[in-house]
Design an enzyme around this catalytic site. Structure first.
Site, PDB file in Angstrom:
ATOM      1  NE  ARG A 154      -3.843  -2.293   2.014  1.00 47.75           N
ATOM      2  CZ  ARG A 154      -4.750  -2.607   1.081  1.00 47.75           C
ATOM      3  NH1 ARG A 154      -5.071  -1.714   0.153  1.00 47.75           N
ATOM      4  NH2 ARG A 154      -5.329  -3.792   1.058  1.00 47.75           N
ATOM      5  CG  ASP A 155       1.527   5.532  -2.340  1.00 47.46           C
ATOM      6  OD1 ASP A 155       2.091   5.513  -3.447  1.00 47.46           O
ATOM      7  OD2 ASP A 155       1.707   6.445  -1.500  1.00 47.46           O
ATOM      8  CB  ILE A 156       3.582   5.789   2.647  1.00 53.98           C
ATOM      9  CG1 ILE A 156       3.721   5.902   4.151  1.00 53.98           C
ATOM     10  CG2 ILE A 156       4.116   7.003   1.933  1.00 53.98           C
ATOM     11  CD1 ILE A 156       5.158   5.874   4.636  1.00 53.98           C
ATOM     12  CG  ASN A 194       3.877   8.976 -12.173  1.00 53.53           C
ATOM     13  OD1 ASN A 194       3.015   9.193 -13.022  1.00 53.53           O
ATOM     14  ND2 ASN A 194       3.634   9.043 -10.872  1.00 53.53           N
ATOM     15  CB  VAL A 221      10.184   6.201  -5.544  1.00 48.60           C
ATOM     16  CG1 VAL A 221      11.010   4.987  -5.139  1.00 48.60           C
ATOM     17  CG2 VAL A 221       9.613   6.894  -4.310  1.00 48.60           C
ATOM     18  CG  HIS A 257       6.689   3.069  -8.498  1.00 53.35           C
ATOM     19  ND1 HIS A 257       7.939   3.653  -8.604  1.00 53.35           N
ATOM     20  CD2 HIS A 257       5.805   4.088  -8.435  1.00 53.35           C
ATOM     21  CE1 HIS A 257       7.806   4.971  -8.594  1.00 53.35           C
ATOM     22  NE2 HIS A 257       6.523   5.257  -8.511  1.00 53.35           N
ATOM     23  CG  HIS A 305       1.302   5.014  -8.828  1.00 54.15           C
ATOM     24  ND1 HIS A 305       1.399   5.599  -7.581  1.00 54.15           N
ATOM     25  CD2 HIS A 305       2.421   5.394  -9.497  1.00 54.15           C
ATOM     26  CE1 HIS A 305       2.522   6.305  -7.504  1.00 54.15           C
ATOM     27  NE2 HIS A 305       3.156   6.194  -8.661  1.00 54.15           N
TER      28      HIS A 305
HETATM   29  P1  5GP Z   1       6.120   8.309  -8.018  1.00 49.72           P
HETATM   30  O1  5GP Z   1       5.793   9.758  -7.937  1.00 49.72           O
HETATM   31  O2  5GP Z   1       7.597   8.043  -7.949  1.00 49.72           O
HETATM   32  O3  5GP Z   1       5.463   7.637  -9.200  1.00 49.72           O
HETATM   33  O4  5GP Z   1       5.428   7.649  -6.759  1.00 49.72           O
HETATM   34  C1  5GP Z   1       6.099   7.239  -5.621  1.00 49.72           C
HETATM   35  C2  5GP Z   1       5.059   6.793  -4.630  1.00 49.72           C
HETATM   36  O5  5GP Z   1       5.708   6.110  -3.580  1.00 49.72           O
HETATM   37  C3  5GP Z   1       4.265   7.930  -4.002  1.00 49.72           C
HETATM   38  O6  5GP Z   1       2.865   7.735  -4.239  1.00 49.72           O
HETATM   39  C4  5GP Z   1       4.610   7.854  -2.518  1.00 49.72           C
HETATM   40  O7  5GP Z   1       3.522   8.159  -1.672  1.00 49.72           O
HETATM   41  C5  5GP Z   1       5.077   6.416  -2.372  1.00 49.72           C
HETATM   42  N1  5GP Z   1       6.074   6.208  -1.330  1.00 49.72           N
HETATM   43  C6  5GP Z   1       7.216   6.930  -1.134  1.00 49.72           C
HETATM   44  N2  5GP Z   1       7.914   6.448  -0.092  1.00 49.72           N
HETATM   45  C7  5GP Z   1       7.194   5.393   0.386  1.00 49.72           C
HETATM   46  C8  5GP Z   1       7.411   4.485   1.474  1.00 49.72           C
HETATM   47  O8  5GP Z   1       8.386   4.547   2.205  1.00 49.72           O
HETATM   48  N3  5GP Z   1       6.449   3.533   1.660  1.00 49.72           N
HETATM   49  C9  5GP Z   1       5.339   3.430   0.864  1.00 49.72           C
HETATM   50  N4  5GP Z   1       4.463   2.455   1.153  1.00 49.72           N
HETATM   51  N5  5GP Z   1       5.119   4.276  -0.164  1.00 49.72           N
HETATM   52  C10 5GP Z   1       6.026   5.238  -0.397  1.00 49.72           C
END
Ligand code: 5GP
Ligand code: ZN
Length: 115
Positions: A30-32, A88, A97, A101, A103
């Protein structure tokens, strides 16, 4: 394993996460900071920096990530009403990140605009 990578540290169990699925090659949690009632991240366990780094030889892994997302959408009860799968890529794509990944977002009506 990249020491500085938060998702590699999640794979290694060094950073806690709410895991919803895993197999030999992939992990989902799950996303944080969820953007919707269901917001899952589906990742390869091995470090791949972004979609741009995915090679032709990794087609099976890419397909596997999508099938896992589909299965999780069903498990989370999203399949009937619909959901969104987003990747993304890079700075302008909004990637924060640097570990590939997907979403999986759903559980409410999402806006038509993607950005
Ligand atoms: P991006 O913008 O890189 O596509 O999305 C990165 C996602 O990773 C974001 O939705 C963010 O909330 C999530 N995220 C970042 N750090 C962590 C973490 O430590 N744990 C979890 N579960 N999600 C994270
Ligand atoms: Zn990583």
């Amino acid at each position: 394993m990249e020491n500085e990578c938060i998702f590699c540290r999640i794979v290694a169990g060094e950073v806690p996460s709410d895991v919803v699925y895993q197999d030999k090659d992939c992990l989902a949690f799950r996303d944080i900071a969820p953007q919707a009632p269901t917001h899952l991240l589906i990742i390869p366990k091995g470090h791949i920096a972004s979609l741009a780094e995915l090679s032709e030889g990794q087609q099976e892994l890419a397909g596997r990530l999508i099938i896992i997302a589909k299965n999780l959408a069903e498990k989370e009860g999203l399949a009937a009403k619909g959901y969104r799968l987003v990747v993304n890529c890079g700075y302008e794509g909004g990637q924060v990140v640097p570990h590939l990944h997907l979403h999986l977002i759903g559980g409410r009506k999402l806006g038509a605009k993607l950005g």
